[in-house]
Design an enzyme around this catalytic site. Structure first.
Site, PDB file in Angstrom:
ATOM      1  N   LYS A 239     -19.762 -19.857   9.220  1.00 22.77           N
ATOM      2  CA  LYS A 239     -20.269 -18.532   9.578  1.00 22.77           C
ATOM      3  C   LYS A 239     -19.445 -17.943  10.715  1.00 22.77           C
ATOM      4  O   LYS A 239     -18.996 -18.649  11.604  1.00 22.77           O
ATOM      5  CB  LYS A 239     -21.739 -18.639  10.007  1.00 22.77           C
ATOM      6  N   HIS A 313     -28.866 -26.620   0.140  1.00 24.45           N
ATOM      7  CA  HIS A 313     -29.117 -26.568   1.581  1.00 24.45           C
ATOM      8  C   HIS A 313     -29.978 -27.742   2.034  1.00 24.45           C
ATOM      9  O   HIS A 313     -29.852 -28.213   3.170  1.00 24.45           O
ATOM     10  CB  HIS A 313     -29.782 -25.250   1.966  1.00 24.45           C
ATOM     11  N   ARG A 316     -27.992 -30.629   2.948  1.00 27.79           N
ATOM     12  CA  ARG A 316     -27.519 -30.465   4.337  1.00 27.79           C
ATOM     13  C   ARG A 316     -28.570 -31.014   5.301  1.00 27.79           C
ATOM     14  O   ARG A 316     -28.241 -31.719   6.261  1.00 27.79           O
ATOM     15  CB  ARG A 316     -27.247 -28.979   4.574  1.00 27.79           C
ATOM     16  N   HIS A 339     -23.449 -25.593  13.628  1.00 31.57           N
ATOM     17  CA  HIS A 339     -24.473 -24.746  14.242  1.00 31.57           C
ATOM     18  C   HIS A 339     -23.921 -24.114  15.515  1.00 31.57           C
ATOM     19  O   HIS A 339     -23.348 -24.811  16.343  1.00 31.57           O
ATOM     20  CB  HIS A 339     -25.715 -25.568  14.606  1.00 31.57           C
TER      21      HIS A 339
END
Length: 367
Positions: A239, A313, A316, A339
């Site tokens: 991201k 996900h 994950r 993160h």
């Protein structure tokens, strides 16, 4: 309705189907996307905004409302309209071979599918519209922000942070073994290919072995894999355009090499030749394709009810939980998962604590 190729190209950086969606929006909204592209937002982020806005502008069109006339009540009615789910229309390019000439033909097909409006989905749509109207006011297209007025007047939903769903180590192993049993059972079926079996095994082991997001997985290219002696590292674009490099364990790397040895080398469109994972049409595998493959093996593995809806996900979540249960440092897990805030990673410590509580609770049966 015309196919995507008949619409103007907003940006050659975006897929054709996303260009088609954005081309339908008012010029002021197209400017919003051009700003996103200039800010180097990821293609997946831009696609998510496009899908969210398409729902909103289709709603406005059905009521003959221009974006300049949107009020807080309009926004309230929109969210009520999609509260229990909605129908999404997408264009998909299908490639087929002419049985007589062998020529490859491409055709755009319109598909509709119903989507549940999950809690996270609702929050994302609110965030999308919040960003849009903030931009329109800041850029002088609107004088007032109806989204801000709507949120100021609406009741705040009660915040509930749910514990992540994950697989135990034994359940994860069962899921991986399901690839073998599924293809062994369906050997000879014209819909199965040896390279698909190798691909799916590599995908599962990469997701469980690195914790990368599904959007990161499908965005991998052949040069994303960097050999490093007997193993390899994978360069993941996360991201916000942040890169991280993760080392593959030996099992994942061997599965990846097995797939690469069988990966098709012909019949791949030029724009997809660098994609690491391909679908049956030999184009880049999509997030939906990964999800459907995993669901197939979940059914084959006959996992318990709590694991029956495992998604990419949640694999994950599985890695994060297994790492922390094994005593790994929270900061290390944060770096592995990519993160931006350690608070996001800390939720997995609550999962581990709840597992301890359950273990102590089960002592009742022993006493």
């Amino acid at each position: 309705m015309l196919p995507p190729s008949d619409f103007p190209v907003i940006s050659r950086r975006l897929p054709e189907n996303i260009n088609r969606i954005i081309a339908r929006f008012p010029e002021a909204v197209q400017d919003f996307f051009l700003e996103m592209i200039s800010a180097d937002r990821s293609r997946q982020t831009i696609a998510n905004y496009a899908y969210d806005f398409a729902l909103f502008f289709d709603f406005l069109a059905s009521r003959n409302i221009g974006f300049e006339s949107v009020t807080p009540r309009t926004i309230q009615r929109f969210f009520r309209h999609i509260e229990n789910g909605y129908e999404r229309t997408v264009w998909v390019k299908i490639r087929s071979k002419d049985p007589k000439t062998g020529a490859i033909r491409q055709q755009w097909v319109k598909r509709k599918h119903f989507r549940e409006n999950s809690r996270s989905g609702k929050e994302r749509k609110r965030a999308s519209l919040r960003s849009l109207f903030r931009f329109l006011v800041k850029s002088g297209y609107l004088e007032r922000d109806p989204m801000q007025e709507y949120e100021d007047a609406s009741l705040r939903s009660r915040s509930r942070r749910r514990m992540p769903v994950f697989l135990t180590r034994d359940e994860a192993l069962r899921l991986i073994k399901a690839v073998d049993s599924y293809h062994e059972r369906n050997r000879g079926d014209h819909r199965t290919f040896p390279w698909i079996e190798a691909r799916d095994r590599a995908i599962l082991l990469l997701l469980l072995g690195t914790g990368m997001r599904v959007s990161e997985l499908v965005g991998l290219n052949l040069n994303s894999i960097q050999p490093d002696g007997d193993t390899a590292r994978v360069i993941v674009l996360g991201k916000g355009g942040r890169e991280r490099m993760l080392k593959l364990n030996n099992t994942a790397y061997q599965a990846l090499r097995d797939y690469l040895a069988q990966r098709p080398s012909d019949g791949i469109p030029p724009e997809h030749r660098e994609a690491l994972f391909l679908n049956r049409n030999r184009t880049r595998l999509s997030r939906k394709g990964v999800y459907e493959a995993i669901q197939k093996y979940v059914r084959e593995a006959n996992l318990p009810p709590k694991a029956a809806n495992i998604s990419p996900h949640k694999l994950r979540h599985t890695l994060a939980t297994l790492l922390l249960s094994n005593g790994e440092n929270l900061r290390v897990v944060q770096e592995i998962l990519g993160h931006s805030s350690i608070q996001t990673t800390q939720i997995y410590t609550h999962v581990i604590n709840s597992e301890k509580d359950e273990a102590l609770k089960r002592l009742d049966s022993l006493m």
